[in-house]
Scaffold this motif. Structure first.
Motif, PDB file in Angstrom:
ATOM      1  N   TYR A 232       9.198   3.711 -17.325  1.00 28.20           N
ATOM      2  CA  TYR A 232       9.445   5.142 -17.512  1.00 28.20           C
ATOM      3  C   TYR A 232       9.620   5.778 -16.140  1.00 28.20           C
ATOM      4  N   VAL A 233      10.822   6.255 -15.869  1.00 30.96           N
ATOM      5  CA  VAL A 233      11.148   6.830 -14.563  1.00 30.96           C
ATOM      6  C   VAL A 233      11.193   8.347 -14.700  1.00 30.96           C
ATOM      7  N   ASP A 234      10.164   9.010 -14.187  1.00 30.92           N
ATOM      8  CA  ASP A 234      10.114  10.472 -14.297  1.00 30.92           C
ATOM      9  C   ASP A 234       9.739  11.168 -12.993  1.00 30.92           C
ATOM     10  N   LYS A 235       9.350  10.379 -11.976  1.00 29.13           N
ATOM     11  CA  LYS A 235       8.915  10.972 -10.718  1.00 29.13           C
ATOM     12  C   LYS A 235       9.497  10.231  -9.518  1.00 29.13           C
ATOM     13  N   THR A 236       9.525  10.930  -8.394  1.00 30.84           N
ATOM     14  CA  THR A 236       9.868  10.305  -7.116  1.00 30.84           C
ATOM     15  C   THR A 236       8.757  10.642  -6.133  1.00 30.84           C
ATOM     16  N   LEU A 237       8.501   9.750  -5.199  1.00 32.40           N
ATOM     17  CA  LEU A 237       7.515  10.036  -4.159  1.00 32.40           C
ATOM     18  C   LEU A 237       8.234  10.702  -2.994  1.00 32.40           C
ATOM     19  N   GLN A 238       7.738  11.857  -2.575  1.00 40.31           N
ATOM     20  CA  GLN A 238       8.338  12.608  -1.472  1.00 40.31           C
ATOM     21  C   GLN A 238       7.292  12.882  -0.400  1.00 40.31           C
ATOM     22  N   TYR A 239       7.794  13.102   0.828  1.00 35.84           N
ATOM     23  CA  TYR A 239       6.893  13.441   1.932  1.00 35.84           C
ATOM     24  C   TYR A 239       7.332  14.749   2.551  1.00 35.84           C
ATOM     25  N   ASP A 240       6.421  15.699   2.620  1.00 32.53           N
ATOM     26  CA  ASP A 240       6.678  17.006   3.213  1.00 32.53           C
ATOM     27  C   ASP A 240       6.353  16.924   4.705  1.00 32.53           C
ATOM     28  N   ILE A 242       6.676  19.143   7.048  1.00 32.51           N
ATOM     29  CA  ILE A 242       6.048  20.332   7.617  1.00 32.51           C
ATOM     30  C   ILE A 242       4.554  20.358   7.297  1.00 32.51           C
ATOM     31  N   ASN A 243       4.211  20.152   6.035  1.00 31.66           N
ATOM     32  CA  ASN A 243       2.800  20.167   5.636  1.00 31.66           C
ATOM     33  C   ASN A 243       2.126  18.805   5.780  1.00 31.66           C
ATOM     34  N   LYS A 244       2.943  17.811   6.133  1.00 31.08           N
ATOM     35  CA  LYS A 244       2.448  16.442   6.361  1.00 31.08           C
ATOM     36  C   LYS A 244       1.636  15.923   5.169  1.00 31.08           C
ATOM     37  N   GLN A 245       2.266  15.937   4.011  1.00 33.67           N
ATOM     38  CA  GLN A 245       1.586  15.429   2.823  1.00 33.67           C
ATOM     39  C   GLN A 245       2.576  14.811   1.843  1.00 33.67           C
ATOM     40  N   ASN A 306      -5.685   0.804   0.257  1.00 31.96           N
ATOM     41  CA  ASN A 306      -6.689   1.787  -0.154  1.00 31.96           C
ATOM     42  C   ASN A 306      -6.147   2.793  -1.167  1.00 31.96           C
ATOM     43  N   GLY A 307      -4.923   2.557  -1.669  1.00 29.96           N
ATOM     44  CA  GLY A 307      -4.344   3.434  -2.682  1.00 29.96           C
ATOM     45  C   GLY A 307      -3.496   4.557  -2.134  1.00 29.96           C
ATOM     46  N   PHE A 308      -3.501   4.739  -0.805  1.00 35.95           N
ATOM     47  CA  PHE A 308      -2.711   5.821  -0.202  1.00 35.95           C
ATOM     48  C   PHE A 308      -1.241   5.412  -0.153  1.00 35.95           C
ATOM     49  N   PRO A 309      -0.323   6.371  -0.327  1.00 34.28           N
ATOM     50  CA  PRO A 309       1.110   6.018  -0.395  1.00 34.28           C
ATOM     51  C   PRO A 309       1.663   5.438   0.903  1.00 34.28           C
ATOM     52  N   ASN A 310       2.591   4.525   0.749  1.00 39.95           N
ATOM     53  CA  ASN A 310       3.473   4.145   1.850  1.00 39.95           C
ATOM     54  C   ASN A 310       4.617   5.149   1.869  1.00 39.95           C
ATOM     55  N   HIS A 311       5.141   5.452   3.045  1.00 34.34           N
ATOM     56  CA  HIS A 311       6.304   6.339   3.095  1.00 34.34           C
ATOM     57  C   HIS A 311       7.464   5.653   2.379  1.00 34.34           C
ATOM     58  N   PRO A 312       8.208   6.370   1.520  1.00 36.20           N
ATOM     59  CA  PRO A 312       9.334   5.759   0.800  1.00 36.20           C
ATOM     60  C   PRO A 312      10.334   5.079   1.739  1.00 36.20           C
ATOM     61  N   ASP A 313      10.542   5.643   2.938  1.00 35.49           N
ATOM     62  CA  ASP A 313      11.485   5.048   3.888  1.00 35.49           C
ATOM     63  C   ASP A 313      11.014   3.695   4.395  1.00 35.49           C
ATOM     64  N   ARG A 314       9.730   3.431   4.259  1.00 31.45           N
ATOM     65  CA  ARG A 314       9.181   2.150   4.707  1.00 31.45           C
ATOM     66  C   ARG A 314       9.856   0.988   3.981  1.00 31.45           C
ATOM     67  N   MET A 315      10.204   1.196   2.746  1.00 26.84           N
ATOM     68  CA  MET A 315      10.883   0.184   1.946  1.00 26.84           C
ATOM     69  C   MET A 315      12.207  -0.227   2.592  1.00 26.84           C
ATOM     70  N   SER A 316      12.927   0.777   3.090  1.00 26.33           N
ATOM     71  CA  SER A 316      14.218   0.539   3.721  1.00 26.33           C
ATOM     72  C   SER A 316      14.056  -0.225   5.030  1.00 26.33           C
ATOM     73  N   ILE A 317      13.034   0.131   5.809  1.00 28.57           N
ATOM     74  CA  ILE A 317      12.780  -0.539   7.088  1.00 28.57           C
ATOM     75  C   ILE A 317      12.423  -2.005   6.850  1.00 28.57           C
ATOM     76  N   GLN A 318      11.559  -2.250   5.874  1.00 32.82           N
ATOM     77  CA  GLN A 318      11.167  -3.629   5.564  1.00 32.82           C
ATOM     78  C   GLN A 318      12.358  -4.434   5.067  1.00 32.82           C
ATOM     79  N   TRP A 319      13.238  -3.805   4.300  1.00 31.84           N
ATOM     80  CA  TRP A 319      14.431  -4.478   3.804  1.00 31.84           C
ATOM     81  C   TRP A 319      15.332  -4.908   4.965  1.00 31.84           C
ATOM     82  N   ARG A 320      15.524  -4.029   5.945  1.00 32.62           N
ATOM     83  CA  ARG A 320      16.359  -4.384   7.102  1.00 32.62           C
ATOM     84  C   ARG A 320      15.781  -5.591   7.847  1.00 32.62           C
ATOM     85  N   ASP A 321      14.451  -5.628   7.944  1.00 28.80           N
ATOM     86  CA  ASP A 321      13.804  -6.766   8.614  1.00 28.80           C
ATOM     87  C   ASP A 321      14.045  -8.057   7.837  1.00 28.80           C
TER      88      ASP A 321
END
Length: 388
Positions: A232-240, A242-245, A306-321
């Protein structure tokens, strides 16, 4: 300039808005602002407009004026633009993009210039320099400048938009969509078992199901339906920035969808999630998730230990590697989504099915995006007449 935002109701449950009226800058360049919390009988457009009008009237602003408008610099106006327009009207992803544009050339060039003195010639010069250094997003930066100057006219800071007479940069032609052919997919499948299990699953979800990177990052335990082999695809993970969250947002189209996945992939995901649940349960106070608005922990399928999110862009960086390490043909991580669609098309899967899996707003978008057909498919199509 008046703006407002809806805030929490009062103790009696009556709707309230926070009204902000700004009227330029003082002689020291400090923004002039008045704020009022207004309680409404009903939250509708008529009551909101009336509340704002009454506040302006109390300030003697029936005829809206702006003090020292000629003193405002591009840098000062950009702060107002970002806080009063972008932060209010646009999504965080757009705000991050605009912030990047400002910090990658616009502020450095225009920052100390007075808004009313910026000319079309100066704008043209900026983009000449941008082209010389091969800067990115030139067309988009022009569009942002145009929006900023239009907003400045609306708010009473300038009378003319200098972008109107500037030379509009040409939009770069969209590069040919990058995707793997069937043989290249087989090459990738040979590499996948060598990877960390998290990377294996992320790649497979993109390749087998066509999910976007932020959609994969936004998957929670409850997103996975192991009984029906669906996601079920209903959300995306985003990083703000400015507010660093981190926070969960809607999908790109704002619509949710159910995506079907191969049984083997769902079995792998089930095993992965069950092991992760055990690890998270042992963390105790070290468990560090993000929370819903109701203060409930969000259990992301893919996160740090520890359950804290990885930045979504991290996926792209790991893929390039991974591509570099295993000498795979280069495509972006998003190219795996394109690979899914291209492979489905090559196997004559109904275009409507592909559209729904990808989450495109309409079938035209799918057809336009994947109008490319590789050479072998074109040759096969032309050979059909040889059999007549």
């Amino acid at each position: 300039m008046a703006s407002y935002r809806i805030i929490e109701t009062n103790k009696k449950g009556q709707p309230r808005i926070k009204i902000i009226v700004e009227y330029g800058y003082d002689e020291n360049g400090k923004r002039l602002r008045k704020i009022k919390i207004a309680t409404l009988k009903k939250l509708d457009e008529s009551n909101i407009i009336n509340a704002i009008a009454q506040f302006e009237k109390s300030l003697g602003m029936e005829q809206q004026t702006f003090g020292n408008t000629k003193k405002i610099t591009f840098s000062q106006f950009s702060e107002k633009f970002m806080s009063d327009y972008v932060a209010v009207e646009l999504k965080v992803k757009s705000r991050n993009t605009y912030e990047n544009y400002l910090n990658n050339g616009l502020l450095e060039f225009f920052g100390m210039m007075k808004m009313h003195k910026i000319t079309s010639t100066q704008i043209n010069l900026f983009f000449v320099e941008q082209k010389k250094i091969k800067a990115g997003s030139i067309y988009e930066k022009f569009a942002m400048l145009n929006t900023m100057f239009n907003r400045a006219i609306e708010w009473g800071y300038i009378e003319v938009n200098p972008c109107a007479k500037a030379t509009k940069p040409k939009r770069k032609k969209t590069r040919r969509i990058n995707y793997y052919t069937e043989e290249q997919i087989k090459q990738l499948l040979h590499v996948i078992p060598k990877l960390h299990i998290k990377h294996q699953l992320q790649i497979k979800i993109a390749l087998y199901c066509g999910l976007r990177m932020a959609e994969i990052a936004g998957l929670r335990f409850e997103s996975l339906d192991f009984q029906n082999n669906s996601i079920y695809v209903d959300k995306t993970l985003q990083y703000d920035k400015i507010n660093k969250q981190f926070f969960l947002d809607t999908t790109k189209t704002g619509e949710s969808r159910v995506v079907y996945a191969p049984q083997n992939l769902m079995s792998e995901l089930k095993d992965y999630v069950e092991k992760k649940k055990i690890k998270l349960a042992k963390l105790g106070e070290k468990f560090n998730p993000i929370y819903t608005k109701n203060n409930k922990p969000i259990y992301l399928v893919f996160s740090k230990d520890n359950g804290f999110p990885n930045h979504p862009d991290r996926m792209s960086i790991q893929w390039r590697d991974i591509v570099k390490k295993y000498n795979l043909p280069y495509i972006t991580f998003h190219g795996l989504r394109h690979t899914f669609a291209s492979y489905m098309l090559s196997k004559n899967v109904n275009i409507k099915v592909i559209q729904e899996q990808l989450g495109h707003a309409n079938i035209r978008e799918t057809l336009d995006t994947y109008s490319h057909i590789d050479t072998s498919q074109k040759q096969k199509a032309s050979d059909l007449f040889s059999n007549l």
